[in-house]
Scaffold this active site. Sequence first.
Site, mmCIF file in Angstrom:
data_model
loop_
_atom_site.group_PDB
_atom_site.id
_atom_site.type_symbol
_atom_site.label_atom_id
_atom_site.label_comp_id
_atom_site.label_asym_id
_atom_site.label_seq_id
_atom_site.Cartn_x
_atom_site.Cartn_y
_atom_site.Cartn_z
ATOM 1 N N ALA A 35 -10.949 -7.784 -1.123
ATOM 2 C CA ALA A 35 -11.869 -6.639 -1.106
ATOM 3 C C ALA A 35 -11.725 -5.841 -2.388
ATOM 4 C CB ALA A 35 -11.589 -5.741 0.095
ATOM 5 N N ARG A 69 0.862 -1.185 0.000
ATOM 6 C CA ARG A 69 0.000 0.000 0.000
ATOM 7 C C ARG A 69 0.894 1.229 0.000
ATOM 8 N NH1 ARG A 69 -4.957 -1.317 -1.822
ATOM 9 N NH2 ARG A 69 -6.110 -2.737 -0.447
ATOM 10 N N GLU A 81 -2.857 -4.327 -10.605
ATOM 11 C CA GLU A 81 -3.009 -4.974 -9.302
ATOM 12 C C GLU A 81 -1.953 -6.075 -9.151
ATOM 13 O OE1 GLU A 81 -6.959 -6.047 -6.697
ATOM 14 O OE2 GLU A 81 -6.901 -6.694 -8.783
ATOM 15 N N GLU A 127 -9.581 -11.828 -7.054
ATOM 16 C CA GLU A 127 -8.358 -11.789 -6.248
ATOM 17 C C GLU A 127 -7.867 -13.157 -5.804
ATOM 18 O OE1 GLU A 127 -8.484 -8.978 -3.062
ATOM 19 O OE2 GLU A 127 -8.749 -7.270 -4.414
ATOM 20 N N GLU A 160 -15.082 -9.624 -6.505
ATOM 21 C CA GLU A 160 -13.743 -9.402 -5.961
ATOM 22 C C GLU A 160 -13.145 -10.686 -5.405
ATOM 23 O OE1 GLU A 160 -11.906 -6.783 -6.309
ATOM 24 O OE2 GLU A 160 -13.476 -5.637 -7.308
#
Length: 201
Positions: free
Chosen positions: A78, A66, A143, A99, A95
Amino acid sequence: MDDKQLKETFISGEDIYKGAIMHVQKWQVKLPDGRTAAREIVLHHGAAAIVPIDDKCNVTLVRQHRVAIDSFTWEIPAGKLDFASEDPFECAKRELKEETGFEAKHWKYLTRVVTTPGFCTERISLYLAMGLTKGETKLDKDEFLFCKTIPLKAAVQKVLEGEITDLKTCLGLLMADRILSDKASPIAQSTAIKDDFLYRC
């Protein structure tokens, strides 16, 4: 004290920034004593987050960097709502699949949490997902993450020790552990998850 004595009333707002994820405005509000004040508000569509639990009571977490806090985090899967009126449950299913590759047969709505109510409208809907089947992930082009599956109890311990600090993840893990550890609790009895998937962890 009555809540009316605490209420701030919106008067007007002006745009500061409009982006793909958020919209920042400067608001003028009327304070309870009649004076006015400025508030900087981040408008956000909201998000959904999922606690995926397998039949051995393991949870799958996502590892990513992050950049806003320059830290690597462990989080539950999420993602943000694509638009303000999107059903958070549909977002959660999407999601989870994107993911982790998982699809879930059984779902339980946990709660909706406000993340930073001092300046942001974001609300995250939390779900417990069980009866998992594995498929292919489908990450966004920007991502970068990987998944790890660990015992739910071990994940909860990481929360208590301060190793996991992401808000939605902390709350989701603690709620899932409470539900699955106490089959006789009112929360557990109210769940839509079938008995064969509601086991003690």
